[in-house]
Structure formats: structure tokens, C-alpha cells
Design a protein around this motif. Structure first.
Motif, PDB file in Angstrom:
ATOM      1  N   SER A 336      75.899 -59.793  19.781  1.00  9.29           N
ATOM      2  CA  SER A 336      74.482 -59.821  20.167  1.00  9.29           C
ATOM      3  C   SER A 336      74.028 -61.267  20.267  1.00  9.29           C
ATOM      4  CB  SER A 336      73.621 -59.072  19.149  1.00  9.29           C
ATOM      5  OG  SER A 336      73.964 -57.703  19.107  1.00  9.29           O
ATOM      6  N   LEU A 337      73.578 -61.657  21.456  1.00  9.54           N
ATOM      7  CA  LEU A 337      73.118 -63.026  21.696  1.00  9.54           C
ATOM      8  C   LEU A 337      71.680 -62.971  22.193  1.00  9.54           C
ATOM      9  CD1 LEU A 337      73.701 -66.093  21.976  1.00  9.54           C
ATOM     10  CD2 LEU A 337      74.454 -65.611  24.322  1.00  9.54           C
ATOM     11  N   SER A 338      70.825 -63.845  21.642  1.00 10.04           N
ATOM     12  CA  SER A 338      69.413 -63.857  22.010  1.00 10.04           C
ATOM     13  C   SER A 338      69.000 -65.264  22.419  1.00 10.04           C
ATOM     14  CB  SER A 338      68.549 -63.372  20.844  1.00 10.04           C
ATOM     15  OG  SER A 338      67.190 -63.367  21.201  1.00 10.04           O
ATOM     16  N   VAL A 339      68.200 -65.351  23.478  1.00  9.70           N
ATOM     17  CA  VAL A 339      67.637 -66.616  23.952  1.00  9.70           C
ATOM     18  C   VAL A 339      66.125 -66.490  23.882  1.00  9.70           C
ATOM     19  CG1 VAL A 339      67.408 -68.199  25.905  1.00  9.70           C
ATOM     20  CG2 VAL A 339      69.596 -67.050  25.483  1.00  9.70           C
ATOM     21  N   SER A 340      65.474 -67.373  23.117  1.00 11.21           N
ATOM     22  CA  SER A 340      64.021 -67.287  22.955  1.00 11.21           C
ATOM     23  C   SER A 340      63.308 -67.827  24.186  1.00 11.21           C
ATOM     24  CB  SER A 340      63.584 -68.055  21.704  1.00 11.21           C
ATOM     25  OG  SER A 340      63.908 -69.436  21.824  1.00 11.21           O
ATOM     26  N   LEU A 341      62.183 -67.182  24.518  1.00 12.10           N
ATOM     27  CA  LEU A 341      61.362 -67.559  25.671  1.00 12.10           C
ATOM     28  C   LEU A 341      59.946 -67.838  25.177  1.00 12.10           C
ATOM     29  CD1 LEU A 341      62.440 -64.734  28.157  1.00 12.10           C
ATOM     30  CD2 LEU A 341      63.423 -67.032  27.943  1.00 12.10           C
ATOM     31  N   SER A 342      59.282 -68.846  25.761  1.00 14.69           N
ATOM     32  CA  SER A 342      57.903 -69.152  25.396  1.00 14.69           C
ATOM     33  C   SER A 342      57.188 -69.769  26.585  1.00 14.69           C
ATOM     34  CB  SER A 342      57.847 -70.097  24.190  1.00 14.69           C
ATOM     35  OG  SER A 342      58.488 -71.328  24.486  1.00 14.69           O
ATOM     36  N   GLY A 343      55.887 -69.644  26.585  1.00 14.24           N
ATOM     37  CA  GLY A 343      55.058 -70.209  27.638  1.00 14.24           C
ATOM     38  C   GLY A 343      53.599 -69.958  27.327  1.00 14.24           C
ATOM     39  N   THR A 344      52.754 -70.619  28.045  1.00 16.66           N
ATOM     40  CA  THR A 344      51.315 -70.460  27.838  1.00 16.66           C
ATOM     41  C   THR A 344      50.648 -70.104  29.158  1.00 16.66           C
ATOM     42  OG1 THR A 344      51.312 -72.086  26.047  1.00 16.66           O
ATOM     43  CG2 THR A 344      49.194 -71.585  27.075  1.00 16.66           C
TER      44      THR A 344
END
Length: 531
Positions: A336-344
Motif C-alpha cells: 500500500s503506497l500513498s501520496v499526499s495531496l494538498s491545495g487551497t
């Protein structure tokens, strides 16, 4: 008496002839055999049997055996070494081996070549004796494995690979398997309870596992000990251990920064198999409001070192901070691999211009005047994509487009008025952007004043006219262009739209009450001085 003598003579010749025949028979060098042939009976295929036949010299002279040649599949002559010589009444044994290659009856012959002397002549008499050979090849069967070779191919370190095989008793009698042992690092066997009794034709399945602990090629064998005709059955084992597949993401997180609501931004992400064995990505998903991915469809297999690149988009629908993630499920060592995403999400910005209008007053034709203005963004950043002027006499400078203005910031610009003719001039300066008001206009005005004026006058027409038109050309003889906007009722006209240093050529026409226009008058020229 004469008859008696003749009878005695005949008897004597008969005795002489009989003696010669007996001598010839004894001296002919014939071998005597203890039997006419050799029958080997039944011999298992893969085995052999050896029999001998005794021969003797029954003559009164030596006999030499020079050759013994077998014919027939599976038969061979093994001794004694030839040639050999047998004295009268001497015996010898000839040895023949039968090694059947297949089941079924086999027949052949052993041809024995002999030689003996003919009296005292010094010559040799040769003869051949054929000894019949027969036997039957029988199949005893054996303990067989299917497959006989187990190759596990490539296996990641720490994983367990399994292959199934089958033992089959192909003999006509029961077979007892007493032992099954494995050699080679990482190999193991199960499914063979000991002792194992197999009836004729019966099979038993078993499993061999390969759990490699170190990289490299591994080999071994499974040895099966039984009471079969082949008491030791060996099954070869092999496999190659590699480092397990490992999935990595680049970048490990994605930050889109501030994106205006209603807009979108795309960034690129890549996944790489950093291990030594292939991996399969079985599931991909994106979570979080406004986030999405494209260009990656599961299932997807990546070979060692292979990468895949895809796009991630953020399209906020609401203002404020947004968080999400990309999730990947695979058979890699990190399943299981996760890539975090963020933005405004930023609210739609507003663009304003100051001053809202510019008045340049009176500017001499040929001269220029500049004024400064500023574009300002509020609420959110604004990107100005283009700007245009509705008049070529007003030019915008000082900014390079497209231009992004952060919220609360201003960017100066310059507007220049360069009148090309005398009179009033006006323009709209339009700014296109992604602001709430996508098109913003600034008004500009000014008056062009002539630096030089050419005063024209002529003699009025003797006929009744409604007025006159004035024409100007750049070269003598035309062509001419009318320069008065309406009929000139006077016999004079001031040309204020002239440039210093140029020569102009003028003609006039008269217009009557019906609108009919006369021909051109005589031409007059004027040279405008240079200031």
C-alpha cells in the motif's frame, strides 16, 4: 576261383574307400557343440544376461576359431579373445550377452568361423557354424515423477513459491517409498507421508516449495528412495532469487498551492518499480474534494526499473484548504503506497485600474505624452492574459503579459498618447483576466493640436455652387484624397493634419445644388517646414 579273386578285390577297394572317408571326416576340422543355440529367456529392459556354449575339437588336427560375430538387436559376443586354437579333443566356452533395449522377442545368430589344415598340403580349410540366439525383453516398470524437473523461475526473496509434482508406480507390483529428502537452500517438500505404499498404477501428488533467502541462482534435488526397480529417483530443483519489487512515488507529495475556484491545475506524478522483480498495481484511487488522476489504469505490471507517469489535477469548487491522497495497491513488498495531496481554493479575485480614466489634454501632432496607471488585485490573485487599445494613438507599455497579480498587490503601467492628427481623440484600454469581471476598461482622451497649418484659398466659382471639396496628394498629379469632412462653403480651407518636412499637393472641386461635382482645379503645392 577267378570269381573268388574278383570278389576279394572289390571288398578290398571298399575297405580302402571307407578308410579314406573316415580319415577325411576326422581331418575336416569340425567343431562339436553342446547345444544348437542359446535361449536367454526373459530379461528386463535395462538389464543383461550372459550365457556360454561349449565347443570341442572332435578332429585329429588343430582347429582355430578366428571369428565370432553376433547378429540381432541386443546380442553381443564378449569372449574369449579370438583367435584361439583347439587341439584335438580340447574344449572351449563361447560367451554371449543379451541386453534388450525394448520389450518383446529378439532373435539372432552367432557366426563362428573356424580353420584347419588339409593334411600335409599346407592349405587351410575354412568353415562357419551358426549358433542360434533368442531371448525376450521385458519391461519391469519404474517409479516415475511428473514433471521430472521443477524450475521455479524468478522468485523474490522472502516469498514462498510452490509447485506440484506426481509420483506414479508403473511397475506390475507394489512399491514402497521409504524416504524423500531435499537438498538445496530454500527448497522443501510436503505431501509424501512415509512410508508410502503405491499399488501398481497408483499415483501420489506432492508439493515442493521455494523460499529464497538470498539473491542468486539456487539449485537442488528431491531424492525419492523406494523398492522400485529404480531405487533412487532424483528430481532436479532450480530457481532464481531476486530482490522483491518495491514501489516508489516521485514526488512523494503534491502541493498545488493556491488555485482560484473554478480554475484547475495539473501536475505530474510517477511510480517506479525500484526492486528486482516485477510488480502488479491492482488498484489506484484519488481522494479529497477537487483532486483527480488520469493516465494510469489498473491492473498495470511494472518490470524491475520500469516507471509510469500520470497526471494529477486540482480543481477547487470552494475556497479554503483542501487535502487528499493518491492510493496504490500492489503486490510489491510495500503493498500500500500513498501520496499526499494538498491545495487551497481561492475565491475569485477582482481587478481594478487606477485612475479609471486618463485625460491627456492637448498634445501637438507628432509629439507624445505619457501617464502612469496601476492594476490592482483583491480577494485573490488575478492573472491578466491580454490588453488592447481601441485607438492606435494610445499605446500601453510597462507590463508583460500574461501577468499574475497577487491579492493586495499592484502593478504599474504606462499609457502614451501620440496624436496623429489635430482634433479630439479617445480610446478604451481593455484588460482581460480571470477576475470576476473578466474584462476591465480604462478610458483615455486627448486632443491633437497641429504644429503647422497649410492655408488654402481659391477664387470662388462664377456659377452657383453649394460648396467645395478639398483634395490632397503626396505626389504631383495625384492620386488625391479628400481631406474635408463636409462641404466647405468658403473659398478657403486650413489643413492642420500635416507633418513637418513633407510636401503636399492640393486640388479643389465645386459641388452644385444637385450634388454634381466639377473636375479638379489646377494643382497647388505646399512644403511644410521642419521645426
Amino acid at each position: 576261383m577267378r570269381r573268388l579273386g574278383l570278389l576279394w578285390r572289390n571288398i578290398w577297394w571298399t575297405l580302402v574307400l571307407l578308410k579314406v572317408l573316415l580319415y577325411s571326416s576326422a581331418a575336416s576340422g569340425q567343431l562339436a557343440l553342446t547345444s544348437s543355440g542359446l535361449d536367454f529367456g526373459s530379461v528386463q529392459v535395462g538389464n543383461s544376461s550372459t550365457l556360454s556354449i561349449s565347443v570341442s575339437n572332435a578332429s585329429k588336427s588343430n582347429i582355430t576359431i578366428s571369428q565370432a560375430s553376433p547378429a540381432g538387436t541386443g546380442f553381443s559376443f564378449i569372449g574369449p579373445s579370438l583367435p584361439i586354437t583347439l587341439a584335438p579333443q580340447q574344449n572351449a566356452s563361447l560367451y554371449v550377452t543379451f541386453a534388450p533395449q525394448s520389450s518383446g522377442s529378439a532373435n539372432g545368430t552367432l557366426s563362428v568361423v573356424t580353420g584347419s589344415a588339409i593334411g600335409n598340403s599346407g592349405k587351410q580349410r575354412s568353415s562357419t557354424i551358426a549358433i542360434s540366439l533368442s531371448g525376450t525383453g521385458t519391461s519391469s516398470g519404474q517409479l516415475a515423477a511428473n514433471p521430472s524437473i521443477l524450475n521455479f523461475g524468478t522468485a523474490p526473496i522472502g516469498t514462498s513459491q510452490s509447485m506440484t509434482g506426481t509420483l506414479t508406480n508403473s511397475t506390475p507390483s507394489s512399491v514402497t517409498v521409504s524416504q524423500a529428502s531435499v537438498t538445496g537452500s530454500g527448497f522443501g517438500v510436503s505431501g509424501l507421508p512415509m512410508p508410502l505404499n503405491l499399488a501398481p498404477g497408483q499415483s501420489q501428488a506432492f508439493n515442493v516449495t521455494f523460499i529464497p533467502q538470498a539473491t542468486g541462482t539456487a539449485s537442488g534435488s528431491l531424492a525419492v528412495i523406494s523398492t522400485a526397480p529404480n531405487p533412487t529417483l532424483s528430481i532436479s530443483l532450480s530457481g532464481t532469487a531476486v530482490t522483491p519489487g518495491y514501489l516508489t512515488a516521485n514526488p512523494s507529495s503534491v502541493n498545488f498551492g493556491s488555485i482560484q475556484v473554478g480554475s484547475s491545475q495539473t501536475q505530474y506524478e510517477s511510480l517506479t518499480n525500484s526492486g528486482g522483480s516485477s510488480i502488479t498495481i491492482s488498484q489506484v484511487s484519488a481522494s479529497g474534494t477537487g483532486f483527480s488522476l488520469s493516465g494510469l489504469v489498473a491492473p498495470l505490471t511494472l518490470s524491475p526499473g520500469q516507471s509510469v507517469t500520470f497526471s494529477v489535477a486540482f480543481a477547487p469548487t470552494l475556497s479554503g484548504t483542501a487535502n487528499g491522497s493518491l492510493s496504490f495497491v500492489s503486490d510489491a513488498s510495500d503493498p500500500s503506497l500513498s501520496v499526499s495531496l494538498s491545495g487551497t481554493g481561492a475565491s475569485v479575485g477582482q481587478l481594478s485600474v487606477s485612475p479609471g480614466s486618463m485625460s491627456f489634454g492637448t498634445v501637438t501632432v507628432g509629439a507624445t505624452q505619457s501617464q502612469s496607471g496601476a492594476l490592482s488585485a483583491s480577494g485573490s490573485s488575478v492573472t491578466v492574459s491580454s490588453a488592447s487599445s481601441s485607438s492606435s494613438e494610445f499605446a500601453l507599455s510597462g507590463i508583460t503579459l500574461p501577468l499574475t497579480i497577487a491579492a493586495g498587490q499592484s502593478v504599474p503601467f504606462t499609457l502614451t498618447f501620440a496624436p496623429q492628427a489635430s482634433g479630439s481623440a479617445a480610446a478604451n484600454i481593455l484588460f482581460s483576466s480571470n477576475a470576476s469581471d473578466s474584462s476591465l476598461a480604462e478610458t483615455a482622451s486627448g486632443t491633437g493640436a497641429a504644429q503647422h497649418t497649410v492655408g488654402l484659398s481659391w477664387s470662388p466659382s462664377t456659377s452657383t455652387v453649394a460648396g467645395y471639396n478639398v483634395y490632397r496628394g503626396g505626389v504631383s498629379g495625384g492620386p488625391y484624397t479628400r481631406i474635408n469632412s463636409s462641404l466647405d462653403t468658403l473659398a478657403s480651407y486650413p489643413d492642420t493634419s500635416v507633418q513637418s518636412g513633407k510636401t503636399y499637393y492640393y486640388v479643389t472641386t465645386a459641388i452644385d445644388s444637385t450634388g454634381a461635382e466639377s473636375g479638379y482645379s489646377n494643382e497647388a503645392s505646399a512644403l511644410v517646414p521642419t521645426p
